[in-house]
Design an enzyme around this catalytic site. Structure first.
Site, PDB file in Angstrom:
ATOM      1  CG  HIS A 117      32.389  62.724  53.876  1.00 51.28           C
ATOM      2  ND1 HIS A 117      32.445  63.570  54.977  1.00 51.28           N
ATOM      3  CD2 HIS A 117      31.176  62.923  53.329  1.00 51.28           C
ATOM      4  CE1 HIS A 117      31.323  64.249  55.056  1.00 51.28           C
ATOM      5  NE2 HIS A 117      30.536  63.873  54.083  1.00 51.28           N
ATOM      6  CG  ASP A 157      35.649  63.786  55.841  1.00 50.29           C
ATOM      7  OD1 ASP A 157      35.554  64.183  54.657  1.00 50.29           O
ATOM      8  OD2 ASP A 157      34.676  63.720  56.612  1.00 50.29           O
ATOM      9  CB  SER A 189      27.669  64.531  55.563  1.00 51.61           C
ATOM     10  OG  SER A 189      28.251  65.371  54.625  1.00 51.61           O
TER      11      SER A 189
END
Ligand SMILES: *[C@@H]1O[C@H](CO)[C@@H](O)[C@H](O)[C@H]1NC(C)=O
Ligand SMILES: *[C@@H]1O[C@H](CO)[C@@H](O)[C@H](O)[C@H]1NC(C)=O
Ligand SMILES: *[C@@H]1O[C@H](CO)[C@@H](O)[C@H](O)[C@H]1NC(C)=O
Ligand SMILES: *[C@@H]1O[C@H](CO)[C@@H](O)[C@H](O)[C@H]1NC(C)=O
Ligand SMILES: *[C@@H]1O[C@H](CO)[C@@H](O)[C@H](O)[C@H]1NC(C)=O
Ligand SMILES: [Ca+2]
Length: 526
Positions: A453, A417, A192
């Site tokens: 994610h 995601d 991320s």
């Protein structure tokens, strides 16, 4: 004469010697020379303490508690004239250092956290992380503005790039001062924001790390962060705030409709770009909901919402601004609402995109993002690209420096995601490839079907990817596939065991051929 001793004896002797003197070596005075030309060190604090182990990014969650001692160093410094205060943490294992060094990335607005260092240290790595000059628990409002109307540009630069480069340099110097030799191999690990940071290292500081694992990366930040607000704006334009139950039901209808296009009915859509589901085909379908409880019918406006979010952000002239989401991604990640009943919901935007539009782009932390019109949004989107691409965009496709330095970079991105648009990573990788047809020699991207994610979801999670990177860097074994597993689940008495598969490097697609789809052999890369 025979000088040979068993290797285990030598290792034991070495670690015992270091262990005995670790406290002495960890003294503040031994790090007096720990500085860089452009910084002013305010303090260096050291302590020898046992480390704890949490979860490490990009590995299977560890439930083991490993206790190892580490020399823990906190370097506090400022950039003269910038009025910033950065804390950078270096943890050095007091026993059994494996000769390697790793920089650990952050998440969201967090540049990095000390708590991420326990796991790599327990595996023998010297490790570094930095707070980048702002608190790990602060919301943007408290650090991105010096006062209303004025951005704190130095802190944005620190978060985006500057502090990361310095952390690598300071960490390596500390490692050398403690062990008497520089690390043999250096790595980055992050997902991320940590994935964006890894790409920033490759783009701007290409000689710092030999290997970079940078997954579900928040690259293209200047565009995808404002694009994350699009679902909320769509709701405002429709004047309709759907419940999570309605939105999730539409997603589930789409997954049902497209699931078997890849040949396996498993709740995962693994072929990208094939699903052509029409959300209007389920308008009127009844759905049972809990919390809030009740039954609802899929509405026209609910279908319009899904269609617009799948298509992606557009400006006031209808020009596409960024990618949308694939059908399997939950739309509630960014299209969140809070409901008191199924028909009474209000907007609940994802904090980072809301902060970006208000605090950063509008320089106003008290601005209510729900007051923004489509025209405001279009203007702010352009401002974001214009003002911030060079600061934090992290979208430069020229990796020549990294290639020439002999670096290797691995990324994977979950196709489910719900926060970072999978196609943004496709976009970046494709642009690097257009510039350099040999990209595959030093940078590989593995799409992960059914993964959310940074993890979660029904898909195959590549939990050994850090080891795959180490093998690439140290043994020249480039990963042609990435071993990945689903998480076993339990519904009532029925246990669904883990499925195994090998993820394929983009542009190849993990494709079902024949046989038991729970076995890796049933799939190939095409
Ligand atoms: C690990 O250690 C922490 C802190 O001592 C403790 O709370 C936790 O229960 C331990 N976990 C396991 C799996 O032993
Ligand atoms: C420097 O930053 C601190 C907060 O970290 C603030 O209180 C102080 O006013 C700032 N000084 C200047 C000269 O901007
Ligand atoms: C993502 O890109 C692929 C290939 O360019 C395209 O087929 C697909 O429609 C895109 N998906 C979204 C959600 O933008
Ligand atoms: C809602 O339904 C759940 C079961 O699905 C039940 O446990 C809960 O008590 C219900 N709540 C209300 C307010 O009816
Ligand atoms: C910031 O937003 C608040 C709330 O909308 C508004 O009252 C205030 O005037 C804004 N400040 C500036 C400088 O525009
Ligand atoms: Ca499927």
């Amino acid at each position: 004469m025979n000088f040979s001793l068993p290797l285990s004896y030598l290792l034991l002797a070495a670690s015992t010697a270091l262990g005995a003197s670790a406290t002495a070596r960890c003294a503040n005075a031994n790090f007096a020379s720990l500085t860089l030309p452009n910084i002013h060190v305010l303090s260096v604090d050291t302590v020898v303490a046992p480390t704890w182990v949490g979860e490490m990014t990009n590995t299977f969650p560890s439930t083991q508690n490993v206790s190892t001692g580490a020399c823990q160093i906190t370097i506090t410094y400022t950039h003269p004239g910038w009025n910033d205060t950065i804390n950078t943490w270096v943890w050095l294992p007091t026993e059994s250092w494996n000769g390697r060094f790793v920089g650990m990335g952050g998440g969201g607005w967090v540049t990095g956290e000390q708590s991420s260092l326990g796991q790599p240290v327990s595996q023998g790595y010297a490790a570094v992380s930095t707070d980048g000059g702002h608190s790990t628990s602060a919301s943007t409002a408290s650090w991105a503005l010096t006062n209303e109307g004025n951005l704190n540009w130095p802190l944005l630069q620190d978060f985006s790039a500057v502090a990361l480069d310095e952390a690598a340099s300071l960490g390596k110097i500390a490692t050398r001062l403690f062990y008497g030799s520089a690390p043999k191999y250096t790595y980055w690990n992050g997902c991320s924001t940590g994935g964006r940071q890894g790409h920033m290292m490759a783009q701007r500081f290409p000689e710092q790390y030999d290997g970079i694992l940078a997954t579900a990366p928040a690259i293209n930040w200047d565009r995808f962060i404002p694009a994350e607000y699009w679902p909320q704006l769509v709701m405002k334009l429709l004047d309709y705030y759907p419940s999570a139950c309605e939105v999730n039901a539409i997603t589930n209808f789409a997954i049902d409709a497209c699931d078997e296009l890849d040949g396996v009915k498993d709740g995962i859509i693994s072929l990208p770009g094939q699903c052509k589901f029409d959300p209007f085909s389920v308008v009127g379908r009844r759905v049972k909901c809990s919390r809030p409880n009740g039954t609802l019918k899929i509405t026209r406006k609910g279908a319009q919402f899904a269609e617009a979010v799948w298509a992606g952000a557009k400006d006031s002239k209808g020009t596409p601004l960024w990618y949308g989401f694939p059908h399997e991604a939950p739309l509630t990640g960014l299209g969140g609402t809070t409901c008191t009943s199924l028909r009474d919901c209000s907007p609940s935007p994802f904090a980072i995109t809301a902060d970006w539009l208000t605090t950063v782009l509008s320089r106003n932390a008290s601005l209510d993002p729900s007051t923004l019109t489509l025209e405001d949004y279009s203007r702010l989107f352009r401002a974001s690209a214009n003002e911030f691409q060079s600061v934090i965009g992290t979208r430069d496709p020229d990796l020549t420096g990294f290639k020439n330095a002999g670096g290797k970079m691995l990324t994977w991105h979950g196709m489910k995601d719900q926060l970072i648009f999978y196609n943004g990573t496709v976009d970046y990788y494709t642009r690097v490839w257009e510039l350099d047809p040999e990209v595959h020699d030093y940078y590989r991207f593995f799409p992960a079907p059914g993964v959310e994610h940074c993890g979660g979801g029904p898909g195959w999670y590549p939990g050994d990817s850090f080891q795959a990177l180490v093998d690439w860097v140290e043994n020249g074994k480039a990963p042609d596939t990435l071993l990945a597993r689903t998480t076993p689940t339990k519904t009532g008495d029925a246990e669904v065991p883990a499925r195994t598969a090998y993820l394929c490097p983009f542009p190849k697609v993990m494709t079902y051929v024949s046989g038991d789809p729970d076995e890796a052999e049933a799939f190939t890369c095409r």
